[in-house]
Motif scaffolding. Structure first.
Motif, mmCIF file in Angstrom:
data_model
loop_
_atom_site.group_PDB
_atom_site.id
_atom_site.type_symbol
_atom_site.label_atom_id
_atom_site.label_comp_id
_atom_site.label_asym_id
_atom_site.label_seq_id
_atom_site.Cartn_x
_atom_site.Cartn_y
_atom_site.Cartn_z
ATOM 1 N N ALA A 12 0.706 -1.266 0.135
ATOM 2 C CA ALA A 12 -0.054 -0.211 0.124
ATOM 3 C C ALA A 12 1.037 1.373 -0.068
ATOM 4 N N THR A 13 1.989 1.381 0.608
ATOM 5 C CA THR A 13 2.710 2.347 0.726
ATOM 6 C C THR A 13 3.457 2.506 -0.592
ATOM 7 N N TYR A 14 3.967 1.731 -1.082
ATOM 8 C CA TYR A 14 4.527 1.837 -2.752
ATOM 9 C C TYR A 14 3.344 2.210 -3.440
ATOM 10 N N GLU A 15 2.113 1.515 -3.523
ATOM 11 C CA GLU A 15 1.155 2.063 -4.278
ATOM 12 C C GLU A 15 0.894 3.544 -4.285
ATOM 13 N N ALA A 16 0.859 3.995 -3.104
ATOM 14 C CA ALA A 16 0.735 5.580 -2.589
ATOM 15 C C ALA A 16 1.696 6.363 -3.133
ATOM 16 N N VAL A 17 3.164 6.084 -2.986
ATOM 17 C CA VAL A 17 4.027 6.562 -3.517
ATOM 18 C C VAL A 17 3.970 6.533 -5.030
ATOM 19 N N LEU A 18 3.872 5.698 -5.716
ATOM 20 C CA LEU A 18 3.853 5.486 -7.150
ATOM 21 C C LEU A 18 2.556 6.182 -7.692
ATOM 22 N N GLY A 19 1.376 5.944 -7.100
ATOM 23 C CA GLY A 19 0.085 6.621 -7.464
ATOM 24 C C GLY A 19 -0.524 5.912 -8.356
ATOM 25 N N ARG A 20 -0.399 4.542 -8.097
ATOM 26 C CA ARG A 20 -1.077 3.419 -9.055
ATOM 27 C C ARG A 20 -1.343 2.218 -8.230
ATOM 28 N N PRO A 21 -1.919 1.536 -8.511
ATOM 29 C CA PRO A 21 -2.044 0.049 -7.881
ATOM 30 C C PRO A 21 -1.048 -0.921 -8.371
ATOM 31 N N LEU A 22 -0.450 -1.642 -7.735
ATOM 32 C CA LEU A 22 0.368 -2.769 -8.130
ATOM 33 C C LEU A 22 -0.049 -3.904 -8.277
ATOM 34 N N ASP A 23 0.575 -4.910 -9.392
ATOM 35 C CA ASP A 23 -0.208 -6.218 -9.579
ATOM 36 C C ASP A 23 0.511 -7.152 -8.290
ATOM 37 N N VAL A 24 -0.531 -7.750 -7.469
ATOM 38 C CA VAL A 24 0.266 -8.492 -6.311
ATOM 39 C C VAL A 24 -0.151 -9.922 -6.675
ATOM 40 N N ARG A 25 0.754 -10.756 -6.513
ATOM 41 C CA ARG A 25 0.181 -12.310 -6.591
ATOM 42 C C ARG A 25 0.666 -12.694 -5.438
ATOM 43 N N TYR A 26 -0.392 -13.756 -4.974
ATOM 44 C CA TYR A 26 -0.059 -14.553 -3.936
ATOM 45 C C TYR A 26 0.396 -15.975 -4.131
ATOM 46 N N GLY A 27 1.246 -16.528 -3.142
ATOM 47 C CA GLY A 27 1.589 -17.761 -3.740
ATOM 48 C C GLY A 27 2.150 -18.414 -2.501
ATOM 49 N N GLN A 28 2.829 -19.524 -2.492
ATOM 50 C CA GLN A 28 3.465 -20.335 -1.562
ATOM 51 C C GLN A 28 4.941 -19.962 -1.399
ATOM 52 N N ALA A 29 5.220 -19.130 -0.523
ATOM 53 C CA ALA A 29 6.468 -18.694 -0.159
ATOM 54 C C ALA A 29 7.267 -18.387 -1.541
ATOM 55 N N ALA A 30 8.586 -18.802 -1.481
ATOM 56 C CA ALA A 30 9.411 -18.315 -2.888
ATOM 57 C C ALA A 30 9.568 -19.836 -3.691
ATOM 58 N N ALA A 31 8.964 -20.541 -3.157
ATOM 59 C CA ALA A 31 9.158 -21.904 -4.079
ATOM 60 C C ALA A 31 8.939 -21.945 -5.546
ATOM 61 N N GLY A 32 7.892 -21.184 -5.922
ATOM 62 C CA GLY A 32 7.536 -21.064 -7.036
ATOM 63 C C GLY A 32 8.008 -20.056 -8.151
ATOM 64 N N VAL A 33 9.107 -19.207 -7.525
ATOM 65 C CA VAL A 33 9.617 -17.955 -8.078
ATOM 66 C C VAL A 33 10.824 -18.418 -9.018
ATOM 67 N N GLU A 34 10.437 -18.592 -10.641
ATOM 68 C CA GLU A 34 11.452 -19.105 -11.253
ATOM 69 C C GLU A 34 12.625 -18.124 -11.450
ATOM 70 N N GLY A 35 13.713 -18.804 -11.659
ATOM 71 C CA GLY A 35 15.111 -18.149 -11.494
ATOM 72 C C GLY A 35 15.874 -17.551 -10.373
ATOM 73 N N MET A 36 15.127 -17.822 -9.263
ATOM 74 C CA MET A 36 15.540 -17.084 -8.051
ATOM 75 C C MET A 36 16.605 -18.114 -7.466
ATOM 76 N N ALA A 37 17.730 -17.554 -6.921
ATOM 77 C CA ALA A 37 19.022 -18.115 -6.479
ATOM 78 C C ALA A 37 18.382 -18.922 -5.360
ATOM 79 N N PRO A 38 19.021 -20.184 -5.159
ATOM 80 C CA PRO A 38 18.650 -20.818 -3.783
ATOM 81 C C PRO A 38 18.909 -20.200 -2.624
ATOM 82 N N GLU A 39 20.001 -19.372 -2.503
ATOM 83 C CA GLU A 39 20.451 -18.781 -1.280
ATOM 84 C C GLU A 39 19.173 -17.444 -0.924
ATOM 85 N N VAL A 40 18.674 -16.854 -1.925
ATOM 86 C CA VAL A 40 17.650 -16.048 -1.873
ATOM 87 C C VAL A 40 16.271 -16.640 -1.391
#
Length: 85
Positions: A12-40
């Motif tokens: 909500a803070t980012y949306e207010a600063v940017l002046g537009r809504p953000l596309d927020v997607r909910y999912g299970q932790a970081a397991a489904g984030v393609e290309g993410m380094a294992p450490e991250v």
């Protein structure tokens, strides 16, 4: 910063600063984030379970690090990003 915020409040803070809504997607932790380094992925998985608020004031004083409200930090970050810094 000095505030204990939920992830939704951060968005909500980012949306207010940017002046537009953000596309927020909910999912299970970081397991489904393609290309993410294992450490991250480990960090994101840990943050998914972190929901405790604590007073950061004493740490700020001890280490001489000023606390910055998220909105102020976000505004500065957006300005710098737009300038290519």
């Amino acid at each position: 910063g000095p505030q204990a915020l939920s992830w939704r409040e951060v968005v909500a803070t980012y949306e207010a600063v940017l002046g537009r809504p953000l596309d927020v997607r909910y999912g299970q932790a970081a397991a489904g984030v393609e290309g993410m380094a294992p450490e991250v992925r480990l960090l994101f998985d840990a943050m998914d379970h972190l929901a405790s608020a604590f007073d950061t004031g004493p740490l700020s004083l001890e280490f001489g690090v000023p606390l910055t409200a998220l909105e102020a930090w976000t505004r500065a970050s957006v300005v710098m990003s737009r300038r290519g810094l």
